[in-house]
Design an enzyme around this catalytic site. Structure first.
Site, PDB file in Angstrom:
ATOM      1  N   GLN A 391       1.656 -36.813  25.824  1.00 38.85           N
ATOM      2  CA  GLN A 391       0.512 -37.467  25.192  1.00 38.85           C
ATOM      3  C   GLN A 391       0.498 -37.154  23.700  1.00 38.85           C
ATOM      4  O   GLN A 391       0.707 -36.023  23.282  1.00 38.85           O
ATOM      5  CB  GLN A 391      -0.777 -36.956  25.843  1.00 38.85           C
ATOM      6  CG  GLN A 391      -2.014 -37.731  25.441  1.00 38.85           C
ATOM      7  CD  GLN A 391      -3.199 -37.387  26.346  1.00 38.85           C
ATOM      8  OE1 GLN A 391      -3.028 -36.762  27.384  1.00 38.85           O
ATOM      9  NE2 GLN A 391      -4.389 -37.780  25.958  1.00 38.85           N
ATOM     10  N   SER A 474       4.581 -31.337  28.502  1.00 36.82           N
ATOM     11  CA  SER A 474       3.301 -31.554  29.186  1.00 36.82           C
ATOM     12  C   SER A 474       3.418 -32.703  30.186  1.00 36.82           C
ATOM     13  O   SER A 474       4.134 -32.604  31.174  1.00 36.82           O
ATOM     14  CB  SER A 474       2.202 -31.808  28.151  1.00 36.82           C
ATOM     15  OG  SER A 474       0.939 -31.863  28.759  1.00 36.82           O
ATOM     16  N   LEU A 475       2.768 -33.835  29.914  1.00 39.50           N
ATOM     17  CA  LEU A 475       2.876 -34.996  30.799  1.00 39.50           C
ATOM     18  C   LEU A 475       4.330 -35.416  30.987  1.00 39.50           C
ATOM     19  O   LEU A 475       4.745 -35.866  32.065  1.00 39.50           O
ATOM     20  CB  LEU A 475       2.048 -36.137  30.196  1.00 39.50           C
ATOM     21  CG  LEU A 475       2.066 -37.541  30.806  1.00 39.50           C
ATOM     22  CD1 LEU A 475       3.255 -38.361  30.392  1.00 39.50           C
ATOM     23  CD2 LEU A 475       1.984 -37.494  32.341  1.00 39.50           C
ATOM     24  N   ARG A 499      -3.758 -37.252  37.586  1.00 41.67           N
ATOM     25  CA  ARG A 499      -3.780 -36.163  36.598  1.00 41.67           C
ATOM     26  C   ARG A 499      -4.560 -36.571  35.344  1.00 41.67           C
ATOM     27  O   ARG A 499      -5.407 -35.833  34.852  1.00 41.67           O
ATOM     28  CB  ARG A 499      -2.344 -35.794  36.235  1.00 41.67           C
ATOM     29  CG  ARG A 499      -2.183 -34.647  35.240  1.00 41.67           C
ATOM     30  CD  ARG A 499      -0.690 -34.436  34.977  1.00 41.67           C
ATOM     31  NE  ARG A 499      -0.406 -33.252  34.180  1.00 41.67           N
ATOM     32  CZ  ARG A 499      -0.295 -33.240  32.849  1.00 41.67           C
ATOM     33  NH1 ARG A 499      -0.465 -34.365  32.160  1.00 41.67           N
ATOM     34  NH2 ARG A 499      -0.010 -32.117  32.208  1.00 41.67           N
ATOM     35  N   HIS A 585      -4.304 -27.515  29.052  1.00 38.77           N
ATOM     36  CA  HIS A 585      -3.508 -26.302  29.228  1.00 38.77           C
ATOM     37  C   HIS A 585      -4.313 -25.036  28.931  1.00 38.77           C
ATOM     38  O   HIS A 585      -3.803 -24.080  28.348  1.00 38.77           O
ATOM     39  CB  HIS A 585      -2.227 -26.374  28.378  1.00 38.77           C
ATOM     40  CG  HIS A 585      -1.412 -27.596  28.660  1.00 38.77           C
ATOM     41  ND1 HIS A 585      -0.801 -27.805  29.872  1.00 38.77           N
ATOM     42  CD2 HIS A 585      -1.155 -28.710  27.908  1.00 38.77           C
ATOM     43  CE1 HIS A 585      -0.180 -28.981  29.856  1.00 38.77           C
ATOM     44  NE2 HIS A 585      -0.395 -29.550  28.684  1.00 38.77           N
ATOM     45  N   GLN A 639       0.733 -25.432  35.427  1.00 35.65           N
ATOM     46  CA  GLN A 639       0.998 -25.964  34.073  1.00 35.65           C
ATOM     47  C   GLN A 639      -0.272 -26.473  33.416  1.00 35.65           C
ATOM     48  O   GLN A 639      -0.446 -26.398  32.204  1.00 35.65           O
ATOM     49  CB  GLN A 639       2.050 -27.081  34.152  1.00 35.65           C
ATOM     50  CG  GLN A 639       2.453 -27.668  32.808  1.00 35.65           C
ATOM     51  CD  GLN A 639       2.348 -29.186  32.777  1.00 35.65           C
ATOM     52  OE1 GLN A 639       1.293 -29.732  33.105  1.00 35.65           O
ATOM     53  NE2 GLN A 639       3.424 -29.844  32.392  1.00 35.65           N
TER      54      GLN A 639
END
Length: 690
Positions: A391, A474-475, A499, A585, A639
Site C-alpha cells: 500500500q 506488507s500487503l 484484510r 503493524h 505480521q
C-alpha cells in the site's frame, strides 16, 4: 517610412495598427513619443504600449509620468507599464511618481506604485507612502464593464487596486518594517490582496520571519475556494523561497499535488523540487504527477525530477515513457531529463572506478577477514528474486498498459466477481481518495503485483517462472505467497479483501496516525517513541525500510508528539505524516488480526507449502521452500501487529547470493529503497511497472 506616415493619419484605428507594427519592429521611438500628447486617448495608450521595452523610450519618461494621472484608465495603465519596463532608466521620475501616491483616485495610486516597483534604490525613499497605500480598500472599477462584456481582458490587480500595487512594490523595495504590514494582509477578505501580500513576502525572502505567519500561510494552502487558487500558488512560491525553513510546510505543499488548479499543482511541484535534500524525499510523489492528464502538470513533474538528481533518476523509466508524449514540450523535457540522468549515472560510475583504483594499493597490503559464507540455496539455481510493493504505491491510471493482456483480463474478471465492484475502473479513473482507502487499495495492489508478474513473464519468462525467492512489503507479502504457490488467486484475493476491510475498520475505531522518518538511527527513534507514549497509547516503529529510514505508527496523540520531537532532533532529514489511514503493524491492529487469523484458519486446508524461498516481513529472514502451512498462517497473522523488517529481508537475500531483483507492480518504491540498502543490488534491480 510608410508606417511613420500612417502615424499622422486621421484614422485612429490606422494609427493604433501602425503603433503595434512599430512595436514589433522596435522602431521609431521618437515618432511614437510625439503621439503621447495626442488628443485621442486610444492613440496615447497605443503609443505608450509601443514604447514599452524600446531602446530610447526613457526620453519620454517625463511625459509618461504625467500620463499616470490621466483621466483615461487605459492611458494610465499603458503609461504605468511602460515606466515599469524602463526600470532604473526612469529613476529621474521617482519624486513625481511618489507624489501621485497621495492622489485620491485609486487607479492613479495603483499606476504610480506599479511604475515605482522597478526604479531601484531611489524609489525606496517612498516605502512609507507605499506602506500607507496597503490600507486602501478602494478599487478602480472603470474597466469592469468592458471586461464583463468580453471586450477587454481583466485588468491586473496591481493596476486596479492600490493595496495590490503597493504590496508588489514593497516586495521589491520594502525593508524589514514592511513585513508586519504585509502580514496583516494575509487575513484580508480580498483574495487578490492576499495573493499580492504572499507574493511580496516571497520576493522579500523573509527567512526567519516565516514562523511569524506560518499559521496564515498554512490556512491559505487549505483554502478550498476555487477563486483563491492564485493565492495558494503564491503561498507555495513564497514558501519555496524559505530554504530549509520550508521543511515544516512540505507536507501541506505535497497535498496540493492533487489540487484542482493546475497552477497550484505546478507551483507545489516547483516548490518541493526547490527545497533541496528535503524536497528530494518526495520524489516518488512528484513522479505520480507524470501520469496527470494536464500537460503543464506533467511538464513540471518531469523538470522537478530532473532537478532532484539521483533521487529523481530513480524514476528514469517513468520519465522515459514521456519521451513520446503527445505534448511536444513534455517530450522535449523528458528527453532532457533522461540525458541528465545518464550523465549522473556516468559520473557516479567514474567516481566509483577512481575510488576503486585509489584503494587498490592500500587493500593489497592488508589482509581482511573473509566475507560471510552465503547460505546454500534451497531451491533451484536461479539468482533472481521477485519483489512486490504494498500500500502506498498505487496511483490513478495504474494497469492501463497491461489491462488487455489475456491473463490480466482474467484476473480482473475474477476480481470483479469477488470484490463486487469494477477494480479496473477504480484503478484507471479513481477517484484517487477512494483508491487510497485501505479496503480498495489492498486488492488493487494485489492484482497490480500479479499483473506486473505477467508483464515480466512476457519479457523474461525464466525470471518470472523460476525465481530463487520472493518477498513482498506488507500487503505485497500476499502477492509473493500467491506466486510461491501458497494459495491461488481467488483465495489470496479473498484474504486480501478481508484484510483490507478489517484493517480499515480497526483504523477507524480510534484516532491513529502513521508517519515517515528518515535520518535517525533506530535506537534514537525507539527512544523518541518511548518518550511520546503515555498510558495505553501506542507509538512504535512499524516498518524498517532502509538504513535510518522507518515508518512509525500508533495513537494519534502520541504520533503528533513524535512528529514534533523528530523534527527538532538533530540529524532528522524527514518527518511527515503518511496518507495511510491507520496504525498498521502495531497493536492497534489487534481486532483486524483476530478476523484475519480466523479467515486464514478457514482456508488453511487449501493452502500449500511454498515452492521457493520466501523472505518474510515478520522475521526479516528466509522461510525455506516447503515450510509447513500452519507456520505460514501464524506468520501472516502476527505480521499485522508487528514491525515489518523489510531492510533485513533485502540484506538476507543479498547475503544468500541473490543477484537479480525484479520489482513487479506500480511505481518503483522498492527499487528506491534498495538504492539506500545496497548500491550494487540497486544496479541489478529492475522495475516491472504497470
Amino acid at each position: 517610412m510608410e508606417l511613420v506616415k500612417q502615424l499622422g493619419s486621421t484614422d485612429v484605428d490606422a494609427i493604433v495598427v501602425a503603433c503595434q507594427e512599430l512595436a514589433a519592429m522596435q522602431a521609431e521611438p521618437a515618432s511614437l513619443a510625439k503621439l503621447l500628447s495626442h488628443k485621442e486617448p486610444r492613440v496615447k495608450a497605443a503609443a505608450a504600449r509601443a514604447l514599452r521595452g524600446m531602446d530610447g523610450a526613457e526620453a519620454s519618461a517625463p511625459v509618461l509620468t504625467q500620463m499616470v494621472t490621466d483621466a483615461d484608465t487605459y492611458v494610465r495603465i499603458a503609461a504605468s507599464e511602460c515606466l515599469n519596463s524602463m526600470g532604473v532608466k526612469a529613476a529621474s521620475q521617482v519624486a513625481n511618481l511618489g507624489k501621485s501616491l497621495a492622489n485620491s483616485h485609486p487607479g492613479v495610486v495603483a499606476a504610480a506604485a506599479h511604475a515605482l516597483t522597478t526604479m531601484g534604490p531611489s524609489a525606496a525613499d517612498y516605502v512609507q507612502p507605499l506602506e500607507a497605500a496597503l490600507s486602501l480598500e478602494a478599487e478602480d472599477i472603470s474597466t469592469h464593464m468592458l471586461t464583463a462584456a468580453g471586450v477587454m481582458p481583466k485588468t491586473p490587480a496591481v493596476l486596479r487596486k492600490p493595496a495590490c500595487a503597493a504590496a508588489a512594490a514593497l516586495g521589491v523595495l520594502g525593508s524589514a518594517t514592511s513585513v508586519a504590514k504585509l502580514m496583516e494582509l494575509l487575513s484580508s477578505k480580498d483574495w487578490e490582496i492576499r495573493a499580492a501580500a504572499v507574493m511580496a513576502l516571497s520576493q522579500m525572502q523573509v527567512g526567519s520571519d516565516s514562523s511569524r505567519f506560518e499559521s496564515q500561510l498554512t490556512d491559505l494552502l487549505k483554502d478550498p475556494a476555487p477563486e483563491v487558487s492564485a493565492v495558494k500558488a503564491s503561498a507555495v512560491e513564497s514558501l519555496s523561497c524559505m530554504g530549509d525553513e520550508a521543511e515544516a510546510f512540505l507536507e501541506p505543499i505535497c497535498k496540493l499535488f492533487n489540487d484542482k488548479s493546475w497552477k497550484v499543482r505546478v507551483a507545489a511541484v516547483r516548490a518541493v523540487a526547490g527545497c533541496g535534500e528535503l524536497g528530494q524525499m518526495y520524489a516518488s510523489e512528484v513522479c505520480r504527477l507524470t501520469t496527470n492528464t494536464d500537460a503543464r502538470t506533467k511538464l513540471a513533474a518531469v523538470k522537478a525530477l530532473e532537478q532532484m538528481g539521483e533521487r529523481g533518476a530513480c524514476f528514469d523509466e517513468e520519465v522515459e515513457m514521456l519521451m513520446s508524449d503527445n505534448d511536444p514540450e513534455v517530450a522535449i523535457a523528458a528527453k532532457k531529463a533522461i540525458q541528465t540522468f545518464f550523465d549522473l549515472k556516468a559520473a557516479a560510475l567514474e567516481n566509483q572506478t577512481k575510488m576503486a583504483i585509489a584503494e587498490t594499493p592500500a587493500t593489497a597490503n592488508h589482509s581482511s577477514p573473509p566475507p560471510p559464507e552465503p547460505s546454500a540455496p534451497s531451491s533451484g539455481s536461479s539468482t533472481a528474486a521477485l519483489l512486490f510493493p504494498g500500500q502506498g504505491s498505487q496511483y490513478v491510471k495504474m494497469m492501463s498498459d497491461v489491462k488487455d493482456m489475456p491473463a490480466v483480463k482474467d484476473m480482473l474478471a475474477t476480481a470483479q466477481k469477488i470484490l463486487g465492484y469494477d477494480l479496473l475502473k477504480l484503478c484507471l479513473e479513481g477517484p484517487e481518495d477512494q483508491l487510497e482507502q485501505t479496503k480498495f487499495c489492498q486488492p488493487a495492489m494485489y492484482i497490480g503485483g500479479l499483473a506486473g508478474l505477467e508483464l515480466l513473464r512476457k519479457e523474461n519468462p525464466a525470471a518470472a517462472e523460476t525465481p530463487r525467492a520472493v518477498a513482498g512489503l506488507s500487503l505485497g507479502e500476499y502477492t509473493a505467497l500467491t506466486v510461491a504457490g501458497v494459495f491461488d488467486l481467488e483465495t489470496g484475493l479473498r484474504l486480501v479483501k478481508l484484510r483490507g476491510e478489517a484493517m480499515q475498520e480497526a483504523a477507524e475505531a480510534s484516532p491513529q496516525k502513521m508517519i515517515s522518518l528518515a535520518g535517525l538511527k533506530k535506537e534514537v527513534v525507539e527512544g523518541l517513541c518511548a518518550e511520546c507514549r503515555s498510558g495505553d497509547e501506542v507509538c512504535q516503529i512499524a516498518n524498517i525500510l532502509f538504513p535510518n529510514g522507518f515508518s512509525c505508527a500508533g495513537s494519534k496523540a502520541a504520533m503528533d508528539k513524535l512528529l514534533e520531537k523528530a523534527n527538532k532532533t538533530d540529524g532528522c532529514l524527514q518527518a511527515k505524516e503518511l496518507k495511510t489511514s491507520g496504525a498498521f503493524h502495531t497493536k492497534c491492529m489487534m481486532p483486524a488480526r483476530d478476523k484475519l487469523l480466523a479467515a486464514l484458519k478457514e482456508v488453511e486446508p487449501k493452502m500449500k507449502p511454498p515452492t521457493c524461498d520466501v523472505y518474510v516481513n515478520l522475521t526479516g529472514s528466509k522461510m525455506p521452500a516447503g515450510t509447513p502451512v500452519p507456520k505460514i498462517v501464524e506468520l501472516l497473522a502476527d505480521q499485522l501487529t508487528n514491525c515489518v523488517e523489510w531492510m533485513p529481508c533485502m540484506q538476507a537475500m543479498i547475503q544468500d547470493g541473490i543477484v537479480d531483483f525484479y520489482e513487479c507492480g506500480p511505481m518503483k518504491q522498492l527499487k528506491a529503497m534498495m538504492k539506500r540498502i545496497d548500491m550494487t543490488a540497486w544496479k541489478t534491480t529492475q522495475n516491472i511497472h504497470v
